[in-house]
Design a protein around this motif. Sequence first.
Motif, PDB file in Angstrom:
ATOM      1  N   ILE A  35       0.855  -1.179   0.000  1.00  0.00           N
ATOM      2  CA  ILE A  35       0.000   0.000   0.000  1.00  0.00           C
ATOM      3  C   ILE A  35       0.893   1.231   0.000  1.00  0.00           C
ATOM      4  N   GLY A  36       1.162   1.696  -1.174  1.00  0.00           N
ATOM      5  CA  GLY A  36       2.040   2.842  -1.317  1.00  0.00           C
ATOM      6  C   GLY A  36       3.488   2.410  -1.350  1.00  0.00           C
ATOM      7  N   PRO A  37       4.394   3.358  -1.526  1.00  0.00           N
ATOM      8  CA  PRO A  37       5.799   3.020  -1.730  1.00  0.00           C
ATOM      9  C   PRO A  37       6.494   2.533  -0.464  1.00  0.00           C
ATOM     10  N   TYR A  38       5.911   2.808   0.712  1.00  0.00           N
ATOM     11  CA  TYR A  38       6.669   2.570   1.935  1.00  0.00           C
ATOM     12  C   TYR A  38       6.166   1.405   2.780  1.00  0.00           C
ATOM     13  N   ILE A  39       4.890   1.098   2.637  1.00  0.00           N
ATOM     14  CA  ILE A  39       4.313   0.150   3.587  1.00  0.00           C
ATOM     15  C   ILE A  39       3.821  -1.098   2.876  1.00  0.00           C
ATOM     16  N   GLN A  40       4.126  -2.237   3.473  1.00  0.00           N
ATOM     17  CA  GLN A  40       3.564  -3.463   2.945  1.00  0.00           C
ATOM     18  C   GLN A  40       2.582  -4.036   3.955  1.00  0.00           C
ATOM     19  N   LEU A  41       1.439  -4.473   3.445  1.00  0.00           N
ATOM     20  CA  LEU A  41       0.407  -5.034   4.316  1.00  0.00           C
ATOM     21  C   LEU A  41       0.358  -6.545   4.133  1.00  0.00           C
ATOM     22  N   HIS A  42       0.568  -7.248   5.238  1.00  0.00           N
ATOM     23  CA  HIS A  42       0.372  -8.698   5.269  1.00  0.00           C
ATOM     24  C   HIS A  42      -0.893  -8.931   6.077  1.00  0.00           C
ATOM     25  N   MET A  43      -2.007  -8.877   5.438  1.00  0.00           N
ATOM     26  CA  MET A  43      -3.271  -8.968   6.162  1.00  0.00           C
ATOM     27  C   MET A  43      -3.361 -10.263   6.954  1.00  0.00           C
ATOM     28  N   THR A  44      -2.732 -11.310   6.442  1.00  0.00           N
ATOM     29  CA  THR A  44      -2.787 -12.608   7.106  1.00  0.00           C
ATOM     30  C   THR A  44      -2.292 -12.528   8.548  1.00  0.00           C
ATOM     31  N   ARG A  45      -1.374 -11.581   8.782  1.00  0.00           N
ATOM     32  CA  ARG A  45      -0.813 -11.497  10.141  1.00  0.00           C
ATOM     33  C   ARG A  45      -1.580 -10.547  11.036  1.00  0.00           C
ATOM     34  N   CYS A  46      -2.532  -9.838  10.501  1.00  0.00           N
ATOM     35  CA  CYS A  46      -3.187  -8.755  11.240  1.00  0.00           C
ATOM     36  C   CYS A  46      -4.065  -9.331  12.355  1.00  0.00           C
ATOM     37  N   ILE A  47      -4.075  -8.667  13.486  1.00  0.00           N
ATOM     38  CA  ILE A  47      -4.962  -9.099  14.559  1.00  0.00           C
ATOM     39  C   ILE A  47      -6.130  -8.137  14.741  1.00  0.00           C
ATOM     40  N   LEU A  48      -6.341  -7.274  13.779  1.00  0.00           N
ATOM     41  CA  LEU A  48      -7.466  -6.334  13.766  1.00  0.00           C
ATOM     42  C   LEU A  48      -7.580  -5.530  15.065  1.00  0.00           C
ATOM     43  N   CYS A  49      -6.451  -4.944  15.449  1.00  0.00           N
ATOM     44  CA  CYS A  49      -6.460  -4.142  16.668  1.00  0.00           C
ATOM     45  C   CYS A  49      -6.962  -2.738  16.398  1.00  0.00           C
ATOM     46  N   TYR A  50      -7.068  -2.343  15.166  1.00  0.00           N
ATOM     47  CA  TYR A  50      -7.576  -1.029  14.728  1.00  0.00           C
ATOM     48  C   TYR A  50      -6.623   0.125  15.008  1.00  0.00           C
ATOM     49  N   ARG A  51      -5.428  -0.165  15.558  1.00  0.00           N
ATOM     50  CA  ARG A  51      -4.535   0.944  15.886  1.00  0.00           C
ATOM     51  C   ARG A  51      -4.190   1.761  14.652  1.00  0.00           C
ATOM     52  N   CYS A  52      -3.932   1.069  13.545  1.00  0.00           N
ATOM     53  CA  CYS A  52      -3.482   1.815  12.368  1.00  0.00           C
ATOM     54  C   CYS A  52      -4.576   2.732  11.848  1.00  0.00           C
ATOM     55  N   THR A  53      -5.830   2.359  12.053  1.00  0.00           N
ATOM     56  CA  THR A  53      -6.884   3.254  11.589  1.00  0.00           C
ATOM     57  C   THR A  53      -6.947   4.494  12.469  1.00  0.00           C
ATOM     58  N   TYR A  54      -6.642   4.308  13.747  1.00  0.00           N
ATOM     59  CA  TYR A  54      -6.627   5.489  14.615  1.00  0.00           C
ATOM     60  C   TYR A  54      -5.465   6.418  14.244  1.00  0.00           C
ATOM     61  N   VAL A  55      -4.327   5.829  13.881  1.00  0.00           N
ATOM     62  CA  VAL A  55      -3.208   6.666  13.436  1.00  0.00           C
ATOM     63  C   VAL A  55      -3.640   7.481  12.230  1.00  0.00           C
ATOM     64  N   ALA A  56      -4.263   6.809  11.283  1.00  0.00           N
ATOM     65  CA  ALA A  56      -4.677   7.512  10.071  1.00  0.00           C
ATOM     66  C   ALA A  56      -5.686   8.603  10.401  1.00  0.00           C
ATOM     67  N   ASP A  57      -6.578   8.312  11.328  1.00  0.00           N
ATOM     68  CA  ASP A  57      -7.585   9.313  11.696  1.00  0.00           C
ATOM     69  C   ASP A  57      -6.977  10.486  12.440  1.00  0.00           C
ATOM     70  N   GLN A  58      -6.027  10.162  13.325  1.00  0.00           N
ATOM     71  CA  GLN A  58      -5.589  11.192  14.254  1.00  0.00           C
ATOM     72  C   GLN A  58      -4.290  11.877  13.847  1.00  0.00           C
ATOM     73  N   LEU A  59      -3.509  11.269  12.962  1.00  0.00           N
ATOM     74  CA  LEU A  59      -2.225  11.884  12.620  1.00  0.00           C
ATOM     75  C   LEU A  59      -2.151  12.359  11.179  1.00  0.00           C
ATOM     76  N   THR A  60      -2.952  11.809  10.308  1.00  0.00           N
ATOM     77  CA  THR A  60      -2.838  12.194   8.908  1.00  0.00           C
ATOM     78  C   THR A  60      -4.092  12.972   8.510  1.00  0.00           C
ATOM     79  N   ASP A  61      -4.019  13.622   7.361  1.00  0.00           N
ATOM     80  CA  ASP A  61      -5.138  14.482   6.946  1.00  0.00           C
ATOM     81  C   ASP A  61      -6.374  13.665   6.630  1.00  0.00           C
ATOM     82  N   THR A  62      -6.173  12.602   5.897  1.00  0.00           N
ATOM     83  CA  THR A  62      -7.334  11.791   5.557  1.00  0.00           C
ATOM     84  C   THR A  62      -6.982  10.328   5.725  1.00  0.00           C
ATOM     85  N   ARG A  63      -7.975   9.580   6.052  1.00  0.00           N
ATOM     86  CA  ARG A  63      -7.765   8.135   6.170  1.00  0.00           C
ATOM     87  C   ARG A  63      -8.209   7.507   4.855  1.00  0.00           C
ATOM     88  N   VAL A  64      -7.305   6.759   4.246  1.00  0.00           N
ATOM     89  CA  VAL A  64      -7.697   6.111   2.989  1.00  0.00           C
ATOM     90  C   VAL A  64      -7.712   4.594   3.146  1.00  0.00           C
TER      91      VAL A  64
END
Lengths: 450, 388
Positions: free
Chosen positions: B153-182
Motif C-alpha cells: 500500500i504505497g511506496p513505503y508500507i507493505q500489508l500482510h493482512m494474514t498477520r493482522c490481529i485487527l487491533c484497529y490501531r493503524c486506523t486510529y493513526v490515520a484518523d488522528q495523525l494524517t489528513d485523511t484516512r484512505v
Amino acid sequence: MGRKLLLDKAHVENIRSYDVYRREGGYRSVEKALKTLSPEQVTEEVKKSGLRGRGGAGFPTGMKWSFLAKPEGVPRYLVVNADESEPGTFKDRYLMEFIPHLLIEGMIVSSFALGSHRSYIYIRGEYSWIVDILEQAIIEAKNNGWLGKNIQGSGFDCEIYVQRGAGAYICGEETALLESLEGKRGNPRIKPPFPAVKGLWDCPTVVNNVETIAAVVPIINEGGDEYAKIGTGKSTGTKLISACGNIKKQGVFEIDMTISVEEFIYSDEYCGGIANGKKLKACIPGGSSVPILPANLLLKTAKGETRMMTYESLADGGFQTGSMMGSGGFIVLDEMQCVVRHTYTLARFYRHESCGQCSPCREGTGWMEKILLNIEKGKGKMTDIDLLWDIQRKIEGNTICPLGDAAAWPVAAAIRHFRDEFEWHVLNPEESQRRNYGLANYAQPLQVVA
Amino acid sequence: MAEEKKLFKVTIDNITIDVAPGTSILNAARQIGGEVTPPAMCYYSKLQGSGGKCRTCLVEVAAGSTADPRPMPKLVASCRTNVMDGMVVKNITSERVLDARAGVVELLLINHPLDCPICDQAGECHLQDLSYEHGREGTRYEFTRRTFEKEDIGPYIQLHMTRCILCYRCTYVADQLTDTRVHGILDRGDHAEISTYISKAIANDFSGNMIDVCPVGALTDRTFRFKNRVWFTKPVDAHRDCPTCCGKVTIWNRGDEVLRVTARKDQWGEVQSYDGKPGWICNTCRFDKKNLSDWVIEGPMEVNRHSVISANHYVGAVKPQETITEVMGRPPKLLMDIHKISDVNKPEVDLSAIPGPPTSETYEGNPRAIGHNPTDEKANEQGIGTTK
Ligand SMILES: Cc1cc2nc3c(=O)[nH]c(=O)nc-3n(C[C@H](O)[C@H](O)[C@H](O)COP(=O)(O)O)c2cc1C
Ligand code: SF4
Ligand code: SF4
Ligand code: FES
C-alpha cells in the motif's frame, strides 16, 4: 382467548390507512398524553405497567427511560430498533407491515415522554417494502397534524425518520445500530458510556424495540395499572411470539403471558401442534440466541412445574435447565430434526455476522463453525465435543457486545442437552450421512440431568 | 486556591497504589509495573479511542469500589475500565483471568500464519511476546488458516493482512495523525480485512507511524524488508532537526549502514512521549534519511523491556521490576521445563558426546553414519563444554 392489545385491529380492512386507523380509535393515546399528561407522568405510567423490553434482554422500559440523562441544551433522541435479524424472529415485521400507525403512534407518545424532537426508525435493509409502508404512514400522520411542529396545539414538536440498514445482524445491537445510524461502520461501542448518557451523536438516547414502543399505546390508553393486571408476575401485558418450525400453524401470535408452553404449542388457537403427526423433540423459545431445550425440559421445569410462556418461567433453572424469552422467536424442532446440523446452521450464522472487533468472537465463531461442520459431516472426533465446549466458554462473557454470548449459548445448550447426539455422529459417521436427523429417542422425555 | 485532587486507592494483585480519578485499570497497573500489568495488544495510550478490542487485558474486579464493594460479574477490559476508589482488581492472582487470557491468545493465533521465521517483525512482535508469556504450548486448531494476498500500500508500507490481529490501531493513526484516512476495515468477522479501496496508496506525512503501532508484522517497512533480523542490528538513539516532526528516532544499524529508522519506544512498546507529547515521526525521517551523516547519534537505545533485542549485546539494560514473588508468594513458574522435555538440554548430558549427523567425510552413502565435528573434538581436548 387471551387478550390482544397490539394486533386486535391488525386485520381490520385497510387498517394501514390513516382514516381507518383513526376511526378504529387510533391516536387516542397521543391526544391523552399531550393534552392531559406531562412527560414525567407518561414515564410513570410506563413504569407502573411493568413493561419489559421486547427486543431480547427484557429490561424494564420505564426504568430505562428514567435513566436517560437530561442535560440542558443537548438534544435527546428516541431510536426504534426495527433491525429484527435474529433467526426465528419476525414479529416486528408483522406489526409494521399490518398496522404501521401503531408504531408511529407509540413513537409520538414515547418521544413526548423522552423529550425527543427527532426520532428514528432503524429498519433492516431487507425489509425494503416496509420502509414504504412506514413512510406512507408518517406522511399521513404529518398531514393530519400528529407530527411536525406544535402537534395538535400542544406545543410539542416531533419528526420521525426511517433509516434502512444494510443487511447486518450486528446493527441490531443498540450501539452498533447507533454507529450505523451515524453513517459509520456498524461496530458495537465499548460500554460505558451507555446510550442513555452518550448515544446518537453523543447525545442521550433511548433505543427500544418496535414492539416495546407499540405497547406504549395501550399502556397510555388503559393506564399503566390496568396493563400490569394482564399477564403473570413480572411478565405483564401481551407479547408477540413468532412461531416457526415443525408446527401446524406458523405465524405471529399475541399471547397474554398466562398460558403454558404446552398450550401454546398444542392448542389450535396458537401453533396447532406438531406437523405431520410427529413428536416434539426440542424448541428454542426465544430466537436463535437463547439456549435450546429438549421436550421434557420445555414443557416442565426441572422442578417439575409447568413451564409457562413468561419471562420468569422460561428462564427458570438458569442456563442449566432453562432458557429465555428473548425476542420471542419460537422455533420448534420435531423428532426428524438433527440437533448437530441445527447447531451448525446457527454457528454459521453467527460466524458470518460477527463484526470482527474482538478476538474471542471473531476467531471463536469461525472455529466453532468448522468443528461443527466436521462433526455433522461425520469427520468429528470425541475430543471435538469437549473442544467446542471449551471454545464457547472462552467466548462467553469475554466480548464487547452480547453477540459473543449469543454465539456461545446455542452451542453450549446443544452440547449440554444433546451430547449423546453429538457422540452418535462421531461414532456413526456413515449412518449420520444417510439420514439428516439424529437420535429419535428425544421424542420421548429424557432424564433430567441436574 | 485549587483544592488538592483526591486520589483513588486501587489494589491490583494485592499491591495498593493511589492514582488520579479517570485512570484506567491498565494504566494504574502500568504505574506499578512488572507482571501485574496486563498485556495490551490493541490499546495505545497515545491513540484516542483505542482499546477494548483484543481482550488480552481482561481482569477480574473483585470489589467495585469502597462505596459498592460488589464484584463485577464479568471480566472487564482493563484498558477501557476506569478505577474507582477502593477497587480491588485481580490479574495474575485470578485463575479465571489466566484461563480467559490463554483462551484469547489461542484464538488470536488460530488464524495467524506463524510465519515468524520470514517476518520482519519477529523479535519485536507483541504477539510473539504475548504467546510466549500467556499462551499454551500447542494449538488445538486443525483447520486451514485464513489467508490474504499481501499488498503494497504505497511506496513505503507493505500489508500482510494474514498477520493482522485487527487491533484497529493503524486506523486510529490515520484518523488522528494524517489528513485523511484512505484505509480501513472492510467486511466483518473473521473475514474482515484492513485494506485501502482499490489498493490506493497510503502516502501521507505521518502514515509511517502505522508501522510502529502495528503490534504484529501486518504493516511492515518496505525499505527494511528482509534486510536483516532486528536482533542482529544495533539500535541507537539519534536525532536531527526536522521541520515536520520531533526528529527523535531510533536508527537500526548494521555497521555503518542505517537499515531502518523508527520512533523511539517506551517500556510498553509504545512511541515515547516528550513533555507529554507523543514522539511520532514523519515519513521523511523514517524513510528518506538512511545515512549516518543525516543523524546526530546520542547513544545506544535504552532497552527497558524484555525482548530478543535485549538478548543482544547490551550492558546496563534496565529490567522491569520483578513483582511476581511479592504478589503470588512464590517465584515465577516456568512455562515449560525444557529439561523435562528434551534430552538434549539435560544438564547431565554431555552434548558433545551425542553423535551428530554424518558429515561429508563420514557419509559414504549411509544417512545413519555418525558425524564428527572438528570443533567439538577441539573443545573436548580442551575440556570445554562438557560436564565430566
Ligand atoms: C447481536 C444483537 C442483535 C440484536 N438485534 C436486535 C434486533 O434486531 N431488534 C431489537 O429490537 N433488539 C435487538 N437487540 C437488542 C438491542 O441491543 C437492545 O437491547 C434493544 O433494542 C432494546 O430494546 P428493548 O429494551 O425495547 O428491548 C440485539 C442485541 C444484540 C446483542
Ligand atoms: S462480540 Fe462479536 S459482534 Fe460483538 S463486538 Fe465483539 S466481535 Fe463484534
Ligand atoms: S494492520 Fe496492524 S495495526 Fe492495523 S489492525 Fe492489523 S494488527 Fe492492528
Ligand atoms: S488492550 Fe484492552 S482489550 Fe486490547
